[in-house]
Design a protein around this motif. Structure first.
Motif, PDB file in Angstrom:
ATOM      1  N   ARG A 175      -1.117   0.107  -1.837  1.00 53.57           N
ATOM      2  CA  ARG A 175      -1.564   1.366  -1.243  1.00 53.57           C
ATOM      3  C   ARG A 175      -1.204   1.414   0.231  1.00 53.57           C
ATOM      4  NH1 ARG A 175      -4.444   3.863  -5.078  1.00 53.57           N
ATOM      5  NH2 ARG A 175      -4.973   5.606  -3.712  1.00 53.57           N
ATOM      6  N   ASP A 207      -1.389   5.825  -3.127  1.00 52.52           N
ATOM      7  CA  ASP A 207      -0.883   4.871  -4.114  1.00 52.52           C
ATOM      8  C   ASP A 207       0.639   4.836  -4.046  1.00 52.52           C
ATOM      9  OD1 ASP A 207      -0.285   3.288  -6.267  1.00 52.52           O
ATOM     10  OD2 ASP A 207      -1.018   4.696  -7.783  1.00 52.52           O
ATOM     11  N   GLY A 249      -6.459   9.013  -2.732  1.00 53.99           N
ATOM     12  CA  GLY A 249      -7.907   8.875  -2.830  1.00 53.99           C
ATOM     13  C   GLY A 249      -8.479   8.443  -1.506  1.00 53.99           C
ATOM     14  N   ASP A 250      -9.774   8.140  -1.509  1.00 51.48           N
ATOM     15  CA  ASP A 250     -10.429   7.716  -0.267  1.00 51.48           C
ATOM     16  C   ASP A 250      -9.843   6.417   0.271  1.00 51.48           C
ATOM     17  OD1 ASP A 250     -12.056   9.916  -0.451  1.00 51.48           O
ATOM     18  OD2 ASP A 250     -13.717   8.834  -1.413  1.00 51.48           O
ATOM     19  N   ASP A 251      -9.223   5.633  -0.615  1.00 53.04           N
ATOM     20  CA  ASP A 251      -8.662   4.351  -0.184  1.00 53.04           C
ATOM     21  C   ASP A 251      -7.177   4.440   0.126  1.00 53.04           C
ATOM     22  OD1 ASP A 251      -8.001   4.873  -2.801  1.00 53.04           O
ATOM     23  OD2 ASP A 251      -8.247   2.798  -3.493  1.00 53.04           O
ATOM     24  N   GLY A 252      -6.648   5.640   0.285  1.00 46.80           N
ATOM     25  CA  GLY A 252      -5.278   5.777   0.744  1.00 46.80           C
ATOM     26  C   GLY A 252      -4.336   6.348  -0.294  1.00 46.80           C
ATOM     27  N   TRP A 274       0.226  13.826   2.766  1.00 49.22           N
ATOM     28  CA  TRP A 274      -0.805  12.829   3.031  1.00 49.22           C
ATOM     29  C   TRP A 274      -0.943  12.587   4.534  1.00 49.22           C
ATOM     30  CZ3 TRP A 274      -0.179   7.386   4.449  1.00 49.22           C
ATOM     31  CH2 TRP A 274      -1.395   6.683   4.443  1.00 49.22           C
ATOM     32  N   THR A 280      -2.567   2.790   3.824  1.00 48.33           N
ATOM     33  CA  THR A 280      -3.797   3.215   4.469  1.00 48.33           C
ATOM     34  C   THR A 280      -3.519   3.520   5.924  1.00 48.33           C
ATOM     35  OG1 THR A 280      -4.429   0.945   5.081  1.00 48.33           O
ATOM     36  CG2 THR A 280      -5.174   1.761   2.929  1.00 48.33           C
ATOM     37  N   ARG A 303       0.756  -0.919   4.942  1.00 45.24           N
ATOM     38  CA  ARG A 303       0.656  -1.212   3.518  1.00 45.24           C
ATOM     39  C   ARG A 303      -0.476  -2.208   3.286  1.00 45.24           C
ATOM     40  NH1 ARG A 303       3.179  -1.802  -1.372  1.00 45.24           N
ATOM     41  NH2 ARG A 303       4.925  -0.443  -0.875  1.00 45.24           N
ATOM     42  N   ALA A 304      -1.280  -1.939   2.261  1.00 42.18           N
ATOM     43  CA  ALA A 304      -2.322  -2.880   1.848  1.00 42.18           C
ATOM     44  C   ALA A 304      -2.201  -3.034   0.341  1.00 42.18           C
ATOM     45  CB  ALA A 304      -3.710  -2.362   2.232  1.00 42.18           C
ATOM     46  N   ARG A 315      -5.187   3.546   9.903  1.00 41.07           N
ATOM     47  CA  ARG A 315      -6.269   2.988  10.726  1.00 41.07           C
ATOM     48  C   ARG A 315      -5.965   3.265  12.178  1.00 41.07           C
ATOM     49  NH1 ARG A 315      -4.675  -3.294   9.529  1.00 41.07           N
ATOM     50  NH2 ARG A 315      -3.107  -3.559  11.177  1.00 41.07           N
TER      51      ARG A 315
END
Length: 316
Positions: free
Chosen positions: A308, A241, A236-239, A260, A310, A304-305, A312
């Protein structure tokens, strides 16, 4: 041996399987025996052909070689265009020339498919390189016969057959001195490694490597479909899963990771990079940062966050 007939049948069968009836095609023509046999036999197979002759300008007289190849193509009944290119240095001379060539062919094809003259011998060399580099099943699967817009009708034809076809048709191919230069890895594979393997294993090595590529490619396509099905539910937009793919078989999970990475703008991810990101998926305690590309001002990293992954940008 009717080499011309064998090459013509290969082209006709490819066209019947993959192309629309009456479709115009382009052929990447270097003037060498493989591409010269391809264009001659494509015309004989009844295709409407336009030769695209890329002049890499890497050797003295390359413009004359390109002009001669274009003139030969016209004499065979094809249209022909010479495409001068400038070759950079990124990735080394072979990779840079390949990048410039494919870009020029893509720009000039005008929506038509492009037939390339890779033979069974080229496929065997590709598989061996993939094995030696440990770059995974995708590399061992070799070149696809049809990967739109690129078509390779001669993957079942040996290099000796294309040379024989040129002789039968009275064509005089250009022999690129780079194809005999032992500084290039492929040249040594062609001249030293494959003949030695044939000697030790009593022949049939090129054909066996081609069968290996076809088998692995079929497996890859099935695994890619499984990965595509899961991909839609975990990205999704937040990375990405991580929890949603952690329990998947590694062969499927790493394909989700690779897809991804490509979507977030990573440069073509290597086996090492994919495995490093996969470690972030499987190790919930990891706080590593995996560099996956960028530019001179910033590098793109995956972290990792929570559950999820992500991406950057980190300033250099």
């Amino acid at each position: 041996m009717d080499a011309t007939g064998a090459v013509t049948r290969a082209v006709a069968q490819f066209a019947a399987t993959h192309l629309d009836p009456g479709a115009d095609v382009c052929v990447g023509l270097s003037g060498g025996p493989d591409s010269l046999a391809l264009i001659a036999c494509a015309v004989r197979a009844g295709l409407s052909v336009r030769a695209l002759v890329v002049d890499h300008a890497l050797q003295d007289g390359s413009d004359d070689v390109a002009a001669d190849a274009a003139q030969t193509a016209r004499g065979l009944g094809a249209h022909a265009t010479v495409l001068p290119v400038q070759v950079g240095w990124t990735g080394g001379p072979e990779a840079a020339a390949r990048e410039a060539r494919y870009a020029a062919l893509d720009d000039a094809r005008d929506g038509a498919p492009v037939l390339l003259a890779h033979t069974a011998d080229d496929q065997a060399e590709t598989v061996l390189l993939g094995l030696a580099r440990g770059s995974g099943a995708r590399s061992i699967a070799g070149m696809r016969p049809w990967n739109p817009p690129w078509g390779r009708p001669l993957l079942g034809i040996r290099r000796a057959q294309t040379l024989a076809a040129c002789t039968e048709l009275g064509l005089r191919p250009h022999h690129d001195p780079h194809n005999r230069d032992p500084r290039f890895t492929r040249v040594r594979l062609r001249a030293e490694v494959l003949p030695l393997l044939d000697d030790v294993l009593h022949g049939g090595v090129v054909e066996a490597l081609g069968r290996t590529a076809s088998s692995v490619r079929a497996d890859n396509e099935a695994l890619d479909e499984l990965a595509a099905d899961r991909y839609r539910s975990v990205v999704g937009d937040d990375g990405l899963d991580a929890a949603g793919i952690r329990g998947l078989p590694a062969a499927v999970r790493t394909r989700v990771v690779r897809r991804w990475l490509l979507e977030i703008g990573a440069t073509e991810p290597t086996h090492r990079v994919i495995c490093a990101v996969d470690d972030l998926v499987t190790d919930e305690r990891s706080r590593a940062q995996v560099a996956v590309g960028g530019d001179p001002s910033a590098r793109r990293v995956v972290v990792r966050a929570g559950q999820r992954l992500t991406a950057r940008l980190v300033e250099r």
